[in-house]
Design a protein around this motif. Structure first.
Motif, PDB file in Angstrom:
ATOM      1  N   ALA A 227       0.836  -1.203   0.000  1.00 19.54           N
ATOM      2  CA  ALA A 227       0.000   0.000   0.000  1.00 19.54           C
ATOM      3  C   ALA A 227       0.871   1.253   0.000  1.00 19.54           C
ATOM      4  O   ALA A 227       1.731   1.420   0.862  1.00 19.54           O
ATOM      5  CB  ALA A 227      -0.918   0.001   1.210  1.00 19.54           C
ATOM      6  N   ASP A 228       0.643   2.127  -0.957  1.00 15.19           N
ATOM      7  CA  ASP A 228       1.375   3.387  -1.053  1.00 15.19           C
ATOM      8  C   ASP A 228       0.410   4.512  -0.683  1.00 15.19           C
ATOM      9  O   ASP A 228      -0.136   5.192  -1.554  1.00 15.19           O
ATOM     10  CB  ASP A 228       1.929   3.558  -2.468  1.00 15.19           C
ATOM     11  N   VAL A 229       0.198   4.698   0.606  1.00 14.31           N
ATOM     12  CA  VAL A 229      -0.835   5.607   1.093  1.00 14.31           C
ATOM     13  C   VAL A 229      -0.583   7.042   0.644  1.00 14.31           C
ATOM     14  O   VAL A 229      -1.519   7.816   0.455  1.00 14.31           O
ATOM     15  CB  VAL A 229      -0.940   5.519   2.631  1.00 14.31           C
ATOM     16  N   GLY A 230       0.678   7.378   0.449  1.00 17.26           N
ATOM     17  CA  GLY A 230       1.003   8.735   0.039  1.00 17.26           C
ATOM     18  C   GLY A 230       0.427   9.125  -1.306  1.00 17.26           C
ATOM     19  O   GLY A 230       0.314  10.317  -1.610  1.00 17.26           O
ATOM     20  N   THR A 231       0.064   8.146  -2.105  1.00 18.26           N
ATOM     21  CA  THR A 231      -0.505   8.432  -3.431  1.00 18.26           C
ATOM     22  C   THR A 231      -2.028   8.456  -3.424  1.00 18.26           C
ATOM     23  O   THR A 231      -2.643   8.717  -4.458  1.00 18.26           O
ATOM     24  CB  THR A 231      -0.029   7.391  -4.460  1.00 18.26           C
ATOM     25  N   TRP A 232      -2.650   8.178  -2.287  1.00 19.32           N
ATOM     26  CA  TRP A 232      -4.102   8.059  -2.232  1.00 19.32           C
ATOM     27  C   TRP A 232      -4.812   9.405  -2.311  1.00 19.32           C
ATOM     28  O   TRP A 232      -5.964   9.465  -2.720  1.00 19.32           O
ATOM     29  CB  TRP A 232      -4.533   7.360  -0.947  1.00 19.32           C
ATOM     30  N   GLY A 233      -4.155  10.452  -1.856  1.00 24.42           N
ATOM     31  CA  GLY A 233      -4.787  11.771  -1.878  1.00 24.42           C
ATOM     32  C   GLY A 233      -5.613  12.085  -0.653  1.00 24.42           C
ATOM     33  O   GLY A 233      -6.428  13.013  -0.683  1.00 24.42           O
ATOM     34  N   ALA A 234      -5.409  11.348   0.444  1.00 21.89           N
ATOM     35  CA  ALA A 234      -6.133  11.645   1.682  1.00 21.89           C
ATOM     36  C   ALA A 234      -5.663  12.983   2.250  1.00 21.89           C
ATOM     37  O   ALA A 234      -4.505  13.370   2.093  1.00 21.89           O
ATOM     38  CB  ALA A 234      -5.906  10.540   2.707  1.00 21.89           C
ATOM     39  N   ASP A 235      -6.564  13.661   2.941  1.00 15.09           N
ATOM     40  CA  ASP A 235      -6.198  14.937   3.559  1.00 15.09           C
ATOM     41  C   ASP A 235      -5.280  14.747   4.750  1.00 15.09           C
ATOM     42  O   ASP A 235      -4.519  15.655   5.098  1.00 15.09           O
ATOM     43  CB  ASP A 235      -7.465  15.679   3.998  1.00 15.09           C
ATOM     44  N   GLN A 236      -5.355  13.577   5.376  1.00  8.37           N
ATOM     45  CA  GLN A 236      -4.526  13.311   6.546  1.00  8.37           C
ATOM     46  C   GLN A 236      -4.432  11.806   6.749  1.00  8.37           C
ATOM     47  O   GLN A 236      -5.268  11.044   6.249  1.00  8.37           O
ATOM     48  CB  GLN A 236      -5.129  13.975   7.785  1.00  8.37           C
ATOM     49  N   THR A 237      -3.410  11.371   7.476  1.00  8.61           N
ATOM     50  CA  THR A 237      -3.297   9.975   7.897  1.00  8.61           C
ATOM     51  C   THR A 237      -3.238   9.939   9.422  1.00  8.61           C
ATOM     52  O   THR A 237      -2.786  10.890  10.060  1.00  8.61           O
ATOM     53  CB  THR A 237      -2.043   9.295   7.327  1.00  8.61           C
ATOM     54  N   ILE A 238      -3.721   8.839   9.984  1.00 13.98           N
ATOM     55  CA  ILE A 238      -3.632   8.644  11.435  1.00 13.98           C
ATOM     56  C   ILE A 238      -3.094   7.245  11.704  1.00 13.98           C
ATOM     57  O   ILE A 238      -3.392   6.304  10.986  1.00 13.98           O
ATOM     58  CB  ILE A 238      -4.986   8.843  12.141  1.00 13.98           C
ATOM     59  N   SER A 239      -2.294   7.129  12.755  1.00 12.22           N
ATOM     60  CA  SER A 239      -1.705   5.844  13.128  1.00 12.22           C
ATOM     61  C   SER A 239      -2.443   5.179  14.274  1.00 12.22           C
ATOM     62  O   SER A 239      -2.128   4.053  14.640  1.00 12.22           O
ATOM     63  CB  SER A 239      -0.230   6.037  13.503  1.00 12.22           C
ATOM     64  N   ALA A 240      -3.411   5.888  14.855  1.00  9.43           N
ATOM     65  CA  ALA A 240      -4.252   5.361  15.929  1.00  9.43           C
ATOM     66  C   ALA A 240      -5.573   6.120  15.901  1.00  9.43           C
ATOM     67  O   ALA A 240      -5.603   7.301  15.527  1.00  9.43           O
ATOM     68  CB  ALA A 240      -3.574   5.523  17.286  1.00  9.43           C
ATOM     69  N   PRO A 241      -6.672   5.483  16.297  1.00 10.50           N
ATOM     70  CA  PRO A 241      -7.978   6.140  16.230  1.00 10.50           C
ATOM     71  C   PRO A 241      -8.033   7.477  16.958  1.00 10.50           C
ATOM     72  O   PRO A 241      -8.630   8.443  16.471  1.00 10.50           O
ATOM     73  CB  PRO A 241      -8.918   5.117  16.873  1.00 10.50           C
ATOM     74  N   GLU A 242      -7.396   7.551  18.125  1.00  8.61           N
ATOM     75  CA  GLU A 242      -7.501   8.759  18.941  1.00  8.61           C
ATOM     76  C   GLU A 242      -6.817   9.974  18.316  1.00  8.61           C
ATOM     77  O   GLU A 242      -7.110  11.110  18.707  1.00  8.61           O
ATOM     78  CB  GLU A 242      -6.922   8.493  20.328  1.00  8.61           C
ATOM     79  N   GLU A 243      -5.933   9.751  17.350  1.00 16.76           N
ATOM     80  CA  GLU A 243      -5.285  10.886  16.687  1.00 16.76           C
ATOM     81  C   GLU A 243      -6.294  11.774  15.972  1.00 16.76           C
ATOM     82  O   GLU A 243      -6.049  12.963  15.759  1.00 16.76           O
ATOM     83  CB  GLU A 243      -4.225  10.391  15.695  1.00 16.76           C
ATOM     84  N   LEU A 244      -7.428  11.199  15.601  1.00 15.28           N
ATOM     85  CA  LEU A 244      -8.446  11.987  14.911  1.00 15.28           C
ATOM     86  C   LEU A 244      -8.992  13.095  15.804  1.00 15.28           C
ATOM     87  O   LEU A 244      -9.376  14.170  15.321  1.00 15.28           O
ATOM     88  CB  LEU A 244      -9.593  11.074  14.457  1.00 15.28           C
ATOM     89  N   LEU A 245      -8.998  12.871  17.109  1.00 17.15           N
ATOM     90  CA  LEU A 245      -9.525  13.869  18.038  1.00 17.15           C
ATOM     91  C   LEU A 245      -8.706  15.156  17.983  1.00 17.15           C
ATOM     92  O   LEU A 245      -9.253  16.262  18.083  1.00 17.15           O
ATOM     93  CB  LEU A 245      -9.530  13.309  19.465  1.00 17.15           C
ATOM     94  N   LYS A 246      -7.408  15.045  17.798  1.00 13.15           N
ATOM     95  CA  LYS A 246      -6.550  16.232  17.727  1.00 13.15           C
ATOM     96  C   LYS A 246      -6.905  17.048  16.489  1.00 13.15           C
ATOM     97  O   LYS A 246      -6.960  18.281  16.530  1.00 13.15           O
ATOM     98  CB  LYS A 246      -5.085  15.823  17.685  1.00 13.15           C
ATOM     99  N   SER A 247      -7.129  16.379  15.378  1.00  8.57           N
ATOM    100  CA  SER A 247      -7.455  17.083  14.134  1.00  8.57           C
ATOM    101  C   SER A 247      -8.792  17.784  14.219  1.00  8.57           C
ATOM    102  O   SER A 247      -9.013  18.813  13.597  1.00  8.57           O
ATOM    103  CB  SER A 247      -7.452  16.095  12.958  1.00  8.57           C
ATOM    104  N   LEU A 248      -9.703  17.191  15.002  1.00  5.57           N
ATOM    105  CA  LEU A 248     -11.024  17.797  15.170  1.00  5.57           C
ATOM    106  C   LEU A 248     -11.071  18.762  16.358  1.00  5.57           C
ATOM    107  O   LEU A 248     -12.110  19.343  16.633  1.00  5.57           O
ATOM    108  CB  LEU A 248     -12.074  16.699  15.379  1.00  5.57           C
ATOM    109  N   GLU A 249      -9.920  18.884  17.033  1.00  4.84           N
ATOM    110  CA  GLU A 249      -9.807  19.740  18.215  1.00  4.84           C
ATOM    111  C   GLU A 249     -10.833  19.376  19.277  1.00  4.84           C
ATOM    112  O   GLU A 249     -11.497  20.223  19.882  1.00  4.84           O
ATOM    113  CB  GLU A 249      -9.924  21.224  17.843  1.00  4.84           C
ATOM    114  N   LEU A 250     -10.921  18.040  19.516  1.00  7.69           N
ATOM    115  CA  LEU A 250     -11.788  17.538  20.569  1.00  7.69           C
ATOM    116  C   LEU A 250     -10.917  17.001  21.685  1.00  7.69           C
ATOM    117  O   LEU A 250      -9.853  16.430  21.441  1.00  7.69           O
ATOM    118  CB  LEU A 250     -12.694  16.421  20.044  1.00  7.69           C
ATOM    119  N   PRO A 251     -11.338  17.131  22.942  1.00 12.87           N
ATOM    120  CA  PRO A 251     -10.532  16.658  24.076  1.00 12.87           C
ATOM    121  C   PRO A 251     -10.494  15.137  24.126  1.00 12.87           C
ATOM    122  O   PRO A 251     -11.382  14.473  23.636  1.00 12.87           O
ATOM    123  CB  PRO A 251     -11.252  17.254  25.289  1.00 12.87           C
TER     124      PRO A 251
END
Length: 223
Positions: free
Chosen positions: A199-223
Motif C-alpha cells: 500500500a502506497d498511502v502517500g498516493t491516495w490523496g487523503a487529507d490526513q493519515t492517522i496511526s491510531a484512532p484517537e489521533e483523529l480527536l486532535k485534528s477535530l480539536e476535541l478533548p
C-alpha cells in the motif's frame, strides 16, 4: 486552525477502521479448509487481505479469484461460515471507544459506511453496544453501488441531513479515500488497519493519515 474546520459529521469504514474482524473472517475461511481436510492457515496470512472480505479470504485460503469456476460457490459457503461467527473474536480497535465517546460527547454525529453486506453489518453492530449511537449505517448493498463509488457516502450525508462537504470520511483502503473524494468529503487514511505491505498511502490523496484512532480527536480539536 484545524484542517477539518467546519466538519459536522464523521463517517467511518468498518472493518480495519473501527473493528478488527480479521480473526473471525480468517476463522470462517479456516473452517472451510478444515472441512476439506486442509490445515488452518495463520491469522497473519489473512490479516492484510481482510479489507477485501470474501474475495481476500478465499484468495488466501483456496487461491481462487472472482471469475474462477468455483469462486461463487465458495463465496456463498464463506458467507454462511462467517455469519455463524460474526462476533466470536471481533473487537473494536484500541482507542475507538474513546473516539466514539468524544464524538458523541461533543454532539458530533457519526456513522458507518462499509462495503460489508447488510446481513453482516446490522447484527454485528447490534451486538456491539459501543456502536449504538451511530446516526447512520450504510452497508455495501444499501445503495446500487459500493465504494469506491460515492453513492454510499452521499446517502449517508443525506440521512444525517448534512452536505457532503461538511462530512469527514475515515477508512483504511484506497477505495475509501477514492469514494470520499468523489463525494466531496474530506478524507483520513487509517494506517493501523489492514494495509498490506504494497500500500502506497502517500498516493491516495487523503487529507490526513492517522496511526491510531484517537489521533483523529486532535485534528477535530476535541478533548
Amino acid at each position: 486552525m484545524t484542517p477539518f474546520a467546519g466538519i459536522c459529521c464523521v463517517l467511518f469504514d468498518l472493518d480495519g477502521t473501527l473493528i478488527d474482524s480479521a480473526p473471525d473472517l480468517a476463522g470462517a475461511a479456516n473452517a472451510m479448509r478444515e472441512a476439506r481436510g486442509l490445515a488452518a492457515l495463520p491469522l497473519d496470512w489473512y490479516r492484510s487481505h481482510s479489507g477485501s472480505g470474501a474475495r481476500g479470504m478465499l484468495r488466501v485460503a483456496f487461491d481462487t479469484e472472482p471469475g474462477d469456476a468455483v469462486f461463487e460457490a465458495l463465496k456463498q459457503e464463506f458467507f454462511d461460515a462467517y455469519q455463524s461467527r460474526l462476533t466470536l473474536n471481533t473487537r473494536a480497535f484500541d482507542g475507538v471507544d474513546r473516539l466514539i465517546s468524544a464524538l458523541s460527547g461533543a454532539g458530533l454525529p457519526w456513522g458507518v459506511v462499509t462495503n460489508k453486506g447488510q446481513r453482516f453489518t446490522v447484527p454485528l453492530l447490534q451486538a456491539m453496544p459501543l456502536f449504538q449511537s451511530a446516526a447512520t449505517v450504510i452497508s455495501g448493498d444499501t445503495t446500487p453501488h459500493a465504494k469506491p463509488h460515492p453513492a454510499p457516502l452521499l446517502e449517508a450525508a443525506r440521512q444525517v441531513g448534512l452536505s457532503p462537504q461538511s462530512c469527514l470520511y475515515v477508512g483504511d483502503d484506497l477505495r475509501d479515500i477514492q469514494a470520499g473524494r468523489a463525494a466531496g468529503m474530506r478524507t483520513v487514511a487509517a494506517l493501523y488497519g489492514y494495509l498490506g505491505p504494497s500500500a502506497d498511502v502517500g498516493t491516495w490523496g487523503a487529507d490526513q493519515t492517522i496511526s491510531a484512532p484517537e489521533e483523529l480527536l486532535k485534528s477535530l480539536e476535541l478533548p
